[in-house]
Motif scaffolding. Structure first.
Motif, PDB file in Angstrom:
ATOM      1  N   ALA A 218       0.811  -1.466   0.037  1.00 21.57           N
ATOM      2  CA  ALA A 218      -0.268   0.100   0.221  1.00 21.57           C
ATOM      3  C   ALA A 218       1.100   1.325  -0.077  1.00 21.57           C
ATOM      4  CB  ALA A 218      -0.652   0.139   1.073  1.00 21.57           C
ATOM      5  N   ASN A 219       2.157   1.751   0.297  1.00 20.16           N
ATOM      6  CA  ASN A 219       2.471   2.245   0.302  1.00 20.16           C
ATOM      7  C   ASN A 219       3.132   2.618  -1.017  1.00 20.16           C
ATOM      8  OD1 ASN A 219       3.654   2.440   2.853  1.00 20.16           O
ATOM      9  ND2 ASN A 219       5.466   1.026   2.878  1.00 20.16           N
ATOM     10  N   LEU A 220       2.528   2.265  -2.240  1.00 14.86           N
ATOM     11  CA  LEU A 220       2.992   2.876  -3.501  1.00 14.86           C
ATOM     12  C   LEU A 220       1.497   4.066  -3.292  1.00 14.86           C
ATOM     13  CD1 LEU A 220       4.770   1.814  -6.375  1.00 14.86           C
ATOM     14  CD2 LEU A 220       2.305   1.237  -6.979  1.00 14.86           C
ATOM     15  N   SER A 221       0.584   4.419  -3.344  1.00 12.00           N
ATOM     16  CA  SER A 221       0.175   5.716  -2.982  1.00 12.00           C
ATOM     17  C   SER A 221       0.941   6.338  -2.830  1.00 12.00           C
ATOM     18  CB  SER A 221      -1.022   5.282  -2.601  1.00 12.00           C
ATOM     19  OG  SER A 221      -0.805   4.855  -1.477  1.00 12.00           O
ATOM     20  N   ARG A 222       1.728   6.217  -1.533  1.00 16.39           N
ATOM     21  CA  ARG A 222       2.255   7.308  -1.248  1.00 16.39           C
ATOM     22  C   ARG A 222       3.590   8.040  -1.960  1.00 16.39           C
ATOM     23  NH1 ARG A 222       3.084   7.503   5.511  1.00 16.39           N
ATOM     24  NH2 ARG A 222       3.909   9.551   4.682  1.00 16.39           N
ATOM     25  N   TYR A 223       4.210   7.119  -2.770  1.00 19.79           N
ATOM     26  CA  TYR A 223       5.211   7.179  -3.932  1.00 19.79           C
ATOM     27  C   TYR A 223       5.039   7.731  -4.449  1.00 19.79           C
ATOM     28  CZ  TYR A 223       7.861   3.251  -0.591  1.00 19.79           C
ATOM     29  OH  TYR A 223       7.996   1.950  -0.090  1.00 19.79           O
ATOM     30  N   ALA A 224       3.780   7.338  -5.077  1.00 20.42           N
ATOM     31  CA  ALA A 224       3.550   8.346  -6.393  1.00 20.42           C
ATOM     32  C   ALA A 224       3.134   9.925  -5.692  1.00 20.42           C
ATOM     33  CB  ALA A 224       1.904   7.865  -6.723  1.00 20.42           C
ATOM     34  N   SER A 225       3.036   9.805  -4.600  1.00 20.41           N
ATOM     35  CA  SER A 225       2.462  11.391  -3.860  1.00 20.41           C
ATOM     36  C   SER A 225       3.980  12.715  -3.923  1.00 20.41           C
ATOM     37  CB  SER A 225       2.050  11.420  -2.838  1.00 20.41           C
ATOM     38  OG  SER A 225       0.553  10.842  -2.600  1.00 20.41           O
ATOM     39  N   ILE A 226       4.736  11.389  -3.296  1.00 19.38           N
ATOM     40  CA  ILE A 226       6.236  12.163  -3.444  1.00 19.38           C
ATOM     41  C   ILE A 226       7.340  12.094  -4.497  1.00 19.38           C
ATOM     42  CG2 ILE A 226       8.998  11.233  -2.913  1.00 19.38           C
ATOM     43  CD1 ILE A 226       7.606   9.973  -0.348  1.00 19.38           C
ATOM     44  N   LEU A 227       6.570  11.333  -5.244  1.00 17.91           N
ATOM     45  CA  LEU A 227       7.181  11.756  -7.262  1.00 17.91           C
ATOM     46  C   LEU A 227       6.067  13.227  -7.232  1.00 17.91           C
ATOM     47  CD1 LEU A 227       8.837  11.104  -9.253  1.00 17.91           C
ATOM     48  CD2 LEU A 227       7.314   9.091  -9.918  1.00 17.91           C
ATOM     49  N   ALA A 228       4.915  13.650  -7.014  1.00 15.59           N
ATOM     50  CA  ALA A 228       4.053  14.545  -8.024  1.00 15.59           C
ATOM     51  C   ALA A 228       5.650  15.848  -7.605  1.00 15.59           C
ATOM     52  CB  ALA A 228       3.196  14.193  -7.335  1.00 15.59           C
ATOM     53  N   GLU A 229       5.087  15.213  -5.822  1.00 19.74           N
ATOM     54  CA  GLU A 229       6.089  16.787  -5.599  1.00 19.74           C
ATOM     55  C   GLU A 229       7.066  17.109  -5.520  1.00 19.74           C
ATOM     56  OE1 GLU A 229       5.759  15.273  -0.655  1.00 19.74           O
ATOM     57  OE2 GLU A 229       3.534  15.392  -0.822  1.00 19.74           O
ATOM     58  N   LEU A 230       8.239  16.115  -6.166  1.00 18.43           N
ATOM     59  CA  LEU A 230       9.582  16.555  -6.225  1.00 18.43           C
ATOM     60  C   LEU A 230       9.148  16.700  -8.401  1.00 18.43           C
ATOM     61  CD1 LEU A 230      11.061  13.148  -5.436  1.00 18.43           C
ATOM     62  CD2 LEU A 230      11.742  15.061  -4.504  1.00 18.43           C
ATOM     63  N   ARG A 231       8.216  16.658  -8.070  1.00 24.02           N
ATOM     64  CA  ARG A 231       7.885  16.994  -9.631  1.00 24.02           C
ATOM     65  C   ARG A 231       7.057  18.504 -10.105  1.00 24.02           C
ATOM     66  NH1 ARG A 231      10.548  13.261 -13.738  1.00 24.02           N
ATOM     67  NH2 ARG A 231       9.769  14.515 -15.324  1.00 24.02           N
ATOM     68  N   ARG A 232       6.406  18.546  -9.085  1.00 28.73           N
ATOM     69  CA  ARG A 232       6.136  19.493  -8.953  1.00 28.73           C
ATOM     70  C   ARG A 232       4.681  19.562 -10.196  1.00 28.73           C
ATOM     71  NH1 ARG A 232       9.972  24.668  -8.076  1.00 28.73           N
ATOM     72  NH2 ARG A 232      11.054  23.973  -5.546  1.00 28.73           N
ATOM     73  N   VAL A 233       4.537  18.071 -10.482  1.00 32.55           N
ATOM     74  CA  VAL A 233       2.744  18.304 -10.800  1.00 32.55           C
ATOM     75  C   VAL A 233       1.859  17.130  -9.973  1.00 32.55           C
ATOM     76  CG1 VAL A 233       4.640  17.922 -13.015  1.00 32.55           C
ATOM     77  CG2 VAL A 233       3.920  15.559 -11.747  1.00 32.55           C
ATOM     78  N   PRO A 234       0.820  17.710 -10.568  1.00 28.82           N
ATOM     79  CA  PRO A 234      -0.341  16.855  -9.668  1.00 28.82           C
ATOM     80  C   PRO A 234      -0.321  15.217 -10.100  1.00 28.82           C
ATOM     81  CG  PRO A 234      -1.014  18.229 -10.901  1.00 28.82           C
ATOM     82  CD  PRO A 234       0.117  18.163 -11.662  1.00 28.82           C
ATOM     83  N   VAL A 235      -0.621  14.757  -8.691  1.00 27.00           N
ATOM     84  CA  VAL A 235       0.134  13.396  -8.817  1.00 27.00           C
ATOM     85  C   VAL A 235      -1.334  12.538  -9.460  1.00 27.00           C
ATOM     86  CG1 VAL A 235      -1.911  12.766  -6.781  1.00 27.00           C
ATOM     87  CG2 VAL A 235       0.031  11.468  -6.633  1.00 27.00           C
ATOM     88  N   GLU A 236      -1.828  13.340 -10.001  1.00 24.24           N
ATOM     89  CA  GLU A 236      -2.942  12.020 -10.693  1.00 24.24           C
ATOM     90  C   GLU A 236      -1.887  12.026 -12.170  1.00 24.24           C
ATOM     91  OE1 GLU A 236      -5.765  14.163  -8.161  1.00 24.24           O
ATOM     92  OE2 GLU A 236      -4.124  14.640  -9.679  1.00 24.24           O
ATOM     93  N   GLU A 237      -1.521  12.938 -12.869  1.00 22.16           N
ATOM     94  CA  GLU A 237      -0.213  12.837 -13.887  1.00 22.16           C
ATOM     95  C   GLU A 237       0.441  11.962 -13.110  1.00 22.16           C
ATOM     96  OE1 GLU A 237       3.081  15.620 -16.174  1.00 22.16           O
ATOM     97  OE2 GLU A 237       1.222  17.042 -14.803  1.00 22.16           O
ATOM     98  N   ILE A 238       1.354  12.020 -12.083  1.00 21.65           N
ATOM     99  CA  ILE A 238       2.572  10.471 -12.468  1.00 21.65           C
ATOM    100  C   ILE A 238       1.207   9.645 -12.352  1.00 21.65           C
ATOM    101  CG2 ILE A 238       3.031   9.599 -10.052  1.00 21.65           C
ATOM    102  CD1 ILE A 238       5.021  12.331 -11.228  1.00 21.65           C
ATOM    103  N   ILE A 239       0.983   9.141 -11.664  1.00 18.79           N
ATOM    104  CA  ILE A 239       0.305   8.356 -11.360  1.00 18.79           C
ATOM    105  C   ILE A 239      -0.455   7.478 -13.491  1.00 18.79           C
ATOM    106  CG2 ILE A 239      -1.708   6.558 -11.107  1.00 18.79           C
ATOM    107  CD1 ILE A 239      -2.346   8.382  -8.347  1.00 18.79           C
ATOM    108  N   ALA A 240      -0.987   8.304 -13.995  1.00 20.50           N
ATOM    109  CA  ALA A 240      -1.590   8.147 -15.771  1.00 20.50           C
ATOM    110  C   ALA A 240       0.155   7.632 -16.216  1.00 20.50           C
ATOM    111  CB  ALA A 240      -2.001   9.484 -15.622  1.00 20.50           C
ATOM    112  N   ALA A 241       0.757   8.109 -15.649  1.00 21.96           N
ATOM    113  CA  ALA A 241       2.580   8.475 -16.959  1.00 21.96           C
ATOM    114  C   ALA A 241       2.930   7.395 -16.569  1.00 21.96           C
ATOM    115  CB  ALA A 241       2.603   9.858 -16.418  1.00 21.96           C
ATOM    116  N   THR A 242       3.027   6.826 -14.713  1.00 17.31           N
ATOM    117  CA  THR A 242       4.520   6.153 -14.601  1.00 17.31           C
ATOM    118  C   THR A 242       3.394   4.724 -15.491  1.00 17.31           C
ATOM    119  OG1 THR A 242       3.287   6.289 -12.397  1.00 17.31           O
ATOM    120  CG2 THR A 242       5.336   6.960 -12.877  1.00 17.31           C
TER     121      THR A 242
END
Length: 264
Positions: A218-242
């Protein structure tokens, strides 16, 4: 689509609550899980978990840390299993020059043999690349395979670009959660987004908030949020792209069985 591209759901650490851990991850938004084998002895285990769960796929391979007790006829068994279909990749394979006491020549022998199988079967590979990226790149250039994923990438930008140029996606996970992991966080923030996939490596590589504990799917969802913060984009964009990246490189989509279930 949130996809965990590297998780060892067959590990003994999940024996007591495997189903609950998977369900909790699903509830947190994880839509797919990629479970790589590490030795001949767990080929059946990873295939069994995938057979029981439409959102789980499997890869088959012999991990570099397991080559010492392995036999070369394990490669023949792997070849036969890959020929039966269902595997989305050959993995987890590679080289590990960090752990002492593992014969580097033997690691290389198994790695090369498995790259040749991947090429023969037209499958991507899931790479273990700890402190051995340059020798791995040398073999990838010599033995062309259908791309794959460099699991838990921890190399330089130059090495990252070389892998990307060979058709690989780079796996990022819990290491991003540590503020001291400056190089990893910088790579996660600046590499092309279409080259990144997410992973937990659960039960291993726990995040900063779970030091010394079992890493959870379940930690994967938080990793997506961390990546979104690092890239300064919405988490939805990270989830869709990855998720799109994982589907592209593995040619598999959760809910569709087997490799090459999705045309790319």
């Amino acid at each position: 689509m949130l996809i965990d591209t590297h998780i060892h759901l067959d590990a003994a650490e999940f024996d007591a609550d495997r189903g609950q851990a998977i369900d909790f991850a699903r509830a947190s938004g994880v839509a797919g899980f990629v479970v790589p084998a590490v030795e001949r002895a767990n080929f059946d285990a990873v295939r069994g978990i995938a057979a029981m769960n439409a959102d789980v796929c499997f890869a088959l391979g012999i991990h570099p840390m397991y080559v010492m007790p392995a036999r070369m006829d394990d490669i023949e068994v792997l070849d036969e299993c890959l020929g039966e279909g269902g595997a989305v990749a050959v993995g987890e394979i590679g080289l590990d020059h960090f752990v002492p006491g593992i014969d580097h020549a033997r690691q290389l022998e198994f790695f090369v043999a498995q790259l040749e199988l991947a090429r023969r079967h037209g499958l991507p590979v899931i790479l273990h690349v700890r402190r051995a990226i340059d020798p791995i790149l040398k073999q990838l250039r010599r033995i062309g395979v259908a791309g794959g994923i460099a699991h838990a990438f921890n190399g330089s930008r130059q090495q990252a670009d070389a892998l990307i140029g060979l058709g690989f996606k780079l796996g990022f996970g819990g290491t991003m959660s540590f503020s001291g992991s400056t190089r990893i966080r910088e790579l996660a923030a600046t590499l092309p987004l279409d080259a990144i996939v997410l992973e937990t490596d659960a039960p291993d590589i726990p995040p900063e908030w779970a030091r010394g504990q079992r890493n959870e799917p379940a930690n994967l969802s938080r990793y997506a949020s961390i990546l979104a913060e690092l890239r300064r984009v919405p988490v939805e964009e990270i989830i869709a792209a990855t998720g799109r990246n994982a589907i592209e490189v593995l040619r598999w989509q959760p809910g569709k069985a087997g490799a090459q279930a999705v045309g790319v």
